[in-house]
Motif scaffolding. Structure first.
Motif, PDB file in Angstrom:
ATOM      1  N   ASN A  85      44.447  42.359  41.201  1.00 30.28           N
ATOM      2  CA  ASN A  85      43.469  41.306  41.501  1.00 30.28           C
ATOM      3  C   ASN A  85      44.101  39.921  41.398  1.00 30.28           C
ATOM      4  O   ASN A  85      43.503  38.980  40.893  1.00 30.28           O
ATOM      5  CB  ASN A  85      42.240  41.412  40.579  1.00 30.28           C
ATOM      6  N   ARG A  92      44.980  33.434  38.896  1.00 25.28           N
ATOM      7  CA  ARG A  92      44.698  34.422  37.855  1.00 25.28           C
ATOM      8  C   ARG A  92      45.049  35.810  38.377  1.00 25.28           C
ATOM      9  O   ARG A  92      45.179  36.028  39.578  1.00 25.28           O
ATOM     10  CB  ARG A  92      43.232  34.366  37.435  1.00 25.28           C
ATOM     11  N   GLU A  94      45.034  40.284  36.757  1.00 24.70           N
ATOM     12  CA  GLU A  94      44.808  41.223  35.652  1.00 24.70           C
ATOM     13  C   GLU A  94      46.048  42.092  35.502  1.00 24.70           C
ATOM     14  O   GLU A  94      46.595  42.579  36.489  1.00 24.70           O
ATOM     15  CB  GLU A  94      43.586  42.104  35.920  1.00 24.70           C
ATOM     16  N   ARG A 128      45.487  32.207  33.925  1.00 26.05           N
ATOM     17  CA  ARG A 128      44.754  33.241  33.198  1.00 26.05           C
ATOM     18  C   ARG A 128      45.317  34.609  33.562  1.00 26.05           C
ATOM     19  O   ARG A 128      45.559  34.897  34.731  1.00 26.05           O
ATOM     20  CB  ARG A 128      43.270  33.200  33.572  1.00 26.05           C
ATOM     21  N   LEU A 129      45.513  35.423  32.532  1.00 30.21           N
ATOM     22  CA  LEU A 129      45.807  36.840  32.715  1.00 30.21           C
ATOM     23  C   LEU A 129      44.690  37.609  32.033  1.00 30.21           C
ATOM     24  O   LEU A 129      44.358  37.334  30.879  1.00 30.21           O
ATOM     25  CB  LEU A 129      47.137  37.228  32.070  1.00 30.21           C
ATOM     26  N   GLY A 130      44.102  38.542  32.745  1.00 31.22           N
ATOM     27  CA  GLY A 130      43.067  39.381  32.181  1.00 31.22           C
ATOM     28  C   GLY A 130      43.557  40.809  32.053  1.00 31.22           C
ATOM     29  O   GLY A 130      44.627  41.163  32.552  1.00 31.22           O
ATOM     30  N   ALA A 131      42.774  41.617  31.381  1.00 30.74           N
ATOM     31  CA  ALA A 131      43.048  43.053  31.274  1.00 30.74           C
ATOM     32  C   ALA A 131      41.731  43.744  30.978  1.00 30.74           C
ATOM     33  O   ALA A 131      40.920  43.235  30.187  1.00 30.74           O
ATOM     34  CB  ALA A 131      44.058  43.341  30.170  1.00 30.74           C
ATOM     35  N   THR A 132      41.516  44.892  31.616  1.00 26.40           N
ATOM     36  CA  THR A 132      40.338  45.697  31.323  1.00 26.40           C
ATOM     37  C   THR A 132      40.801  46.987  30.662  1.00 26.40           C
ATOM     38  O   THR A 132      41.755  47.606  31.114  1.00 26.40           O
ATOM     39  CB  THR A 132      39.526  46.007  32.597  1.00 26.40           C
ATOM     40  N   MET A 170      36.957  43.411  28.372  1.00 24.60           N
ATOM     41  CA  MET A 170      37.716  42.405  29.131  1.00 24.60           C
ATOM     42  C   MET A 170      38.464  41.594  28.095  1.00 24.60           C
ATOM     43  O   MET A 170      37.863  41.076  27.143  1.00 24.60           O
ATOM     44  CB  MET A 170      36.807  41.502  29.959  1.00 24.60           C
ATOM     45  N   SER A 172      41.726  38.600  27.693  1.00 26.64           N
ATOM     46  CA  SER A 172      42.459  37.617  28.476  1.00 26.64           C
ATOM     47  C   SER A 172      43.459  36.873  27.625  1.00 26.64           C
ATOM     48  O   SER A 172      43.365  36.851  26.394  1.00 26.64           O
ATOM     49  CB  SER A 172      41.500  36.609  29.127  1.00 26.64           C
TER      50      SER A 172
END
Length: 176
Positions: A85, A92, A94, A128-132, A170, A172
């Motif tokens: 994404n 940003r 993920e 921003r780095l996200g992770a689920t 979630m 980040s």
């Protein structure tokens, strides 16, 4: 943009190629790997070959970037890590990763996350780095928190696994 190669003390992160399909199949055909991945285990080598193609297409379209993880001195793929994404407008992405179980609990994911995080913030200029992460996967939550990711909350019914919707954490990380 050429595909970036990243190195750590013990790891070599590089573009995944068709030659890596057997190693991908070896990893993604295991239910202990895909259990928290939002997909069923692979049942054919062709699925791994298709995954390699989708990695390349995502990179070309600047939607994603997936590195193959190998140990220095050995070109065998032991897992992958990447940006999903990826949004260049909003800067940003993920992060997602997996390793073959033979390489679990050796600190390799931590090392790879550090390299990808540094690259993402310094070279890609992400903000921003996200992770689920499935709540049932505390090891993944721990490795992300160890790397400076913070829990933001639960995304309800966010991923489908075996025809069942699942909540995910979630997490980040923002640049320092």
């Amino acid at each position: 943009m050429d595909f970036p190669i990243l190195e750590t003390e013990r790891l070599y992160l590089r573009q995944v190629t068709v030659a890596d399909a057997p190693a991908l199949f070896s990893t993604f055909s295991r239910s202990d790997v895909t259990r928290y991945y939002g997909m069923a285990p692979f049942t054919s080598l062709e699925q791994a070959e298709h995954m390699v193609k989708s990695f390349a297409e995502g990179f070309e379209a600047k939607r994603s970037m997936r590195w193959g993880i190998s140990l220095k001195g050995d070109s065998t793929l032991v897992g992958t890590i990447g940006l999903n994404n990826w949004n260049t407008t909003h800067r940003r992405a993920e992060v997602g990763y997996e390793l073959h179980p033979d390489y679990w609990s050796k600190g390799y994911v931590t090392e790879a996350i550090q390299a990808v995080t540094t690259y993402s913030f310094s070279e890609l200029q992400l903000v921003r780095l996200g992770a689920t992460v499935f709540p049932e996967n505390p090891a993944s939550v721990r490795v992300l928190e160890k790397n400076g990711f913070e829990k933001e909350g639960i995304l309800r019914n966010y991923l489908m696994q075996n025809r069942t919707s699942h909540d995910v954490w979630m997490l980040s990380k923002l640049p320092c």
